[in-house]
Write a protein that holds these residues in place. Sequence first.
Motif, PDB file in Angstrom:
ATOM      1  N   TRP A  59       0.837  -1.204   0.000  1.00 22.02           N
ATOM      2  CA  TRP A  59       0.000   0.000   0.000  1.00 22.02           C
ATOM      3  C   TRP A  59       0.873   1.256   0.000  1.00 22.02           C
ATOM      4  O   TRP A  59       0.624   2.206  -0.742  1.00 22.02           O
ATOM      5  CB  TRP A  59      -0.917  -0.022   1.217  1.00 22.02           C
ATOM      6  CG  TRP A  59      -2.035   0.982   1.201  1.00 22.02           C
ATOM      7  CD1 TRP A  59      -2.527   1.657   0.116  1.00 22.02           C
ATOM      8  CD2 TRP A  59      -2.798   1.420   2.319  1.00 22.02           C
ATOM      9  NE1 TRP A  59      -3.560   2.483   0.497  1.00 22.02           N
ATOM     10  CE2 TRP A  59      -3.752   2.362   1.849  1.00 22.02           C
ATOM     11  CE3 TRP A  59      -2.788   1.108   3.676  1.00 22.02           C
ATOM     12  CZ2 TRP A  59      -4.654   2.997   2.690  1.00 22.02           C
ATOM     13  CZ3 TRP A  59      -3.696   1.723   4.512  1.00 22.02           C
ATOM     14  CH2 TRP A  59      -4.622   2.661   4.025  1.00 22.02           C
ATOM     15  N   TYR A 104       2.147   4.291  -3.624  1.00 17.02           N
ATOM     16  CA  TYR A 104       2.089   5.755  -3.720  1.00 17.02           C
ATOM     17  C   TYR A 104       3.477   6.380  -3.769  1.00 17.02           C
ATOM     18  O   TYR A 104       3.618   7.592  -3.686  1.00 17.02           O
ATOM     19  CB  TYR A 104       1.291   6.320  -2.543  1.00 17.02           C
ATOM     20  CG  TYR A 104      -0.182   6.019  -2.654  1.00 17.02           C
ATOM     21  CD1 TYR A 104      -1.042   6.887  -3.317  1.00 17.02           C
ATOM     22  CD2 TYR A 104      -0.712   4.851  -2.133  1.00 17.02           C
ATOM     23  CE1 TYR A 104      -2.391   6.600  -3.448  1.00 17.02           C
ATOM     24  CE2 TYR A 104      -2.064   4.557  -2.258  1.00 17.02           C
ATOM     25  CZ  TYR A 104      -2.892   5.438  -2.919  1.00 17.02           C
ATOM     26  OH  TYR A 104      -4.233   5.149  -3.044  1.00 17.02           O
ATOM     27  N   ALA A 140      -1.363  10.841   0.309  1.00 18.25           N
ATOM     28  CA  ALA A 140      -2.292   9.922  -0.327  1.00 18.25           C
ATOM     29  C   ALA A 140      -2.131   8.530   0.276  1.00 18.25           C
ATOM     30  O   ALA A 140      -1.112   8.224   0.904  1.00 18.25           O
ATOM     31  CB  ALA A 140      -2.044   9.876  -1.835  1.00 18.25           C
ATOM     32  N   GLY A 141      -3.140   7.693   0.073  1.00 14.61           N
ATOM     33  CA  GLY A 141      -3.065   6.320   0.549  1.00 14.61           C
ATOM     34  C   GLY A 141      -2.813   6.219   2.046  1.00 14.61           C
ATOM     35  O   GLY A 141      -3.389   6.960   2.842  1.00 14.61           O
ATOM     36  N   ALA A 176      -6.991  14.061   0.887  1.00 14.20           N
ATOM     37  CA  ALA A 176      -6.327  13.235  -0.125  1.00 14.20           C
ATOM     38  C   ALA A 176      -5.816  14.086  -1.273  1.00 14.20           C
ATOM     39  O   ALA A 176      -6.448  15.055  -1.673  1.00 14.20           O
ATOM     40  CB  ALA A 176      -7.289  12.181  -0.647  1.00 14.20           C
ATOM     41  N   SER A 177      -4.659  13.705  -1.799  1.00 14.54           N
ATOM     42  CA  SER A 177      -4.123  14.353  -2.989  1.00 14.54           C
ATOM     43  C   SER A 177      -4.614  13.574  -4.211  1.00 14.54           C
ATOM     44  O   SER A 177      -5.089  12.444  -4.085  1.00 14.54           O
ATOM     45  CB  SER A 177      -2.599  14.352  -2.944  1.00 14.54           C
ATOM     46  OG  SER A 177      -2.113  13.045  -3.138  1.00 14.54           O
ATOM     47  N   PRO A 178      -4.510  14.144  -5.412  1.00 14.92           N
ATOM     48  CA  PRO A 178      -4.979  13.438  -6.618  1.00 14.92           C
ATOM     49  C   PRO A 178      -4.052  12.324  -7.088  1.00 14.92           C
ATOM     50  O   PRO A 178      -4.278  11.731  -8.143  1.00 14.92           O
ATOM     51  CB  PRO A 178      -5.075  14.566  -7.651  1.00 14.92           C
ATOM     52  CG  PRO A 178      -4.041  15.557  -7.205  1.00 14.92           C
ATOM     53  CD  PRO A 178      -4.080  15.526  -5.707  1.00 14.92           C
ATOM     54  N   MET A 179      -3.016  12.030  -6.322  1.00 15.49           N
ATOM     55  CA  MET A 179      -2.051  11.010  -6.730  1.00 15.49           C
ATOM     56  C   MET A 179      -2.734   9.652  -6.897  1.00 15.49           C
ATOM     57  O   MET A 179      -3.546   9.246  -6.078  1.00 15.49           O
ATOM     58  CB  MET A 179      -0.936  10.908  -5.687  1.00 15.49           C
ATOM     59  CG  MET A 179       0.139   9.885  -6.027  1.00 15.49           C
ATOM     60  SD  MET A 179       1.373   9.771  -4.712  1.00 15.49           S
ATOM     61  CE  MET A 179       2.035  11.430  -4.739  1.00 15.49           C
ATOM     62  N   ARG A 180      -2.391   8.938  -7.960  1.00 14.56           N
ATOM     63  CA  ARG A 180      -2.942   7.622  -8.217  1.00 14.56           C
ATOM     64  C   ARG A 180      -1.912   6.539  -7.903  1.00 14.56           C
ATOM     65  O   ARG A 180      -0.740   6.688  -8.247  1.00 14.56           O
ATOM     66  CB  ARG A 180      -3.395   7.504  -9.677  1.00 14.56           C
ATOM     67  CG  ARG A 180      -4.601   8.375 -10.022  1.00 14.56           C
ATOM     68  CD  ARG A 180      -5.090   8.070 -11.419  1.00 14.56           C
ATOM     69  NE  ARG A 180      -6.291   8.834 -11.741  1.00 14.56           N
ATOM     70  CZ  ARG A 180      -6.956   8.713 -12.880  1.00 14.56           C
ATOM     71  NH1 ARG A 180      -6.527   7.868 -13.810  1.00 14.56           N
ATOM     72  NH2 ARG A 180      -8.040   9.444 -13.095  1.00 14.56           N
ATOM     73  N   PRO A 181      -2.355   5.457  -7.283  1.00 17.73           N
ATOM     74  CA  PRO A 181      -1.401   4.400  -6.925  1.00 17.73           C
ATOM     75  C   PRO A 181      -0.976   3.582  -8.134  1.00 17.73           C
ATOM     76  O   PRO A 181      -1.711   3.451  -9.115  1.00 17.73           O
ATOM     77  CB  PRO A 181      -2.206   3.532  -5.949  1.00 17.73           C
ATOM     78  CG  PRO A 181      -3.633   3.719  -6.374  1.00 17.73           C
ATOM     79  CD  PRO A 181      -3.728   5.157  -6.829  1.00 17.73           C
ATOM     80  N   SER A 182       0.214   3.016  -8.048  1.00 17.89           N
ATOM     81  CA  SER A 182       0.725   2.114  -9.077  1.00 17.89           C
ATOM     82  C   SER A 182       0.798   0.719  -8.465  1.00 17.89           C
ATOM     83  O   SER A 182       1.848   0.292  -7.970  1.00 17.89           O
ATOM     84  CB  SER A 182       2.107   2.572  -9.556  1.00 17.89           C
ATOM     85  OG  SER A 182       2.637   1.660 -10.490  1.00 17.89           O
ATOM     86  N   TRP A 183      -0.326   0.013  -8.477  1.00 15.19           N
ATOM     87  CA  TRP A 183      -0.413  -1.275  -7.802  1.00 15.19           C
ATOM     88  C   TRP A 183       0.462  -2.367  -8.411  1.00 15.19           C
ATOM     89  O   TRP A 183       1.115  -3.113  -7.670  1.00 15.19           O
ATOM     90  CB  TRP A 183      -1.869  -1.737  -7.740  1.00 15.19           C
ATOM     91  CG  TRP A 183      -2.719  -0.903  -6.833  1.00 15.19           C
ATOM     92  CD1 TRP A 183      -3.708  -0.038  -7.182  1.00 15.19           C
ATOM     93  CD2 TRP A 183      -2.631  -0.842  -5.405  1.00 15.19           C
ATOM     94  NE1 TRP A 183      -4.252   0.566  -6.069  1.00 15.19           N
ATOM     95  CE2 TRP A 183      -3.610   0.088  -4.963  1.00 15.19           C
ATOM     96  CE3 TRP A 183      -1.831  -1.469  -4.453  1.00 15.19           C
ATOM     97  CZ2 TRP A 183      -3.799   0.394  -3.625  1.00 15.19           C
ATOM     98  CZ3 TRP A 183      -2.016  -1.169  -3.113  1.00 15.19           C
ATOM     99  CH2 TRP A 183      -2.985  -0.251  -2.710  1.00 15.19           C
TER     100      TRP A 183
END
Length: 238
Positions: free
Chosen positions: A78, A82, A101-102, A181-188
């Motif tokens: 997790w 981020y 984020a996250g 939360a920030s607009p950052m998207r996770p890279s799973w």
Amino acid sequence: MQASALEFRLRFIIGIVIYLLGFIAPWNILLHLDSIRTWQYLAAWPARSGWLSFSAATIMVLVLGILCAVAGAFLRTWGSAYLAHSIAQAGAMHGEGVVAAGPYRYLRNPLYLGTFFHTFALALLMQPSGAIFCIVAIVLFQLRLIFAEESFLTAKLGAPYLDYCAKVPRLFPSLTARIPASPMRPSWPTAFLSEIYMWGVAISFAALGWRYNSVLIIKGVLISLGLSLIVRAFLPKR
């Protein structure tokens, strides 16, 4: 109490050495200590006290190991989702900005907390003296790394980071998000691959633990480590 730049750069190697010493426990021979595994010791303790049967206590310890291994893998994945892989695995500290984020909305150091849980799981496979050494050494070393990072980020980012530290706990997660939360998207996908060793250990506990053979789980741990080294060689470095 802060780790040096060299310690931070070599943190993975130092961690492996600590775990290796925990498993080998060379002082056991010199001190003539018992060679039983911590798993067996913890299971025998409630059994001797009459609280649980030995089989029930063994299952309880196994479940504890599985939960710790899964918690460690989940937290690290997790947190890594981020962060860029190049930052999470870098040999030097980075301070491009505060990650809001996250898991970083609930605690500042999910990767280190995940390592603590992972260590508790591995300690069950060690002899008691090795387990105690490993847990103490890893906790102290991880805290040194945390303090070094915090000092670096404070100097690098200044007021925004201090404000973040004032709102978000260091290691004990808040039950609610402490910052927006920030607009950052996770890279799973990349996060999972970078933490494939952690998931391998969790799977080893869950799949092989029911054989009640710690040697089998240790083999699973070693295979997971080898697989992770291969995978990391192909992950993006920048």
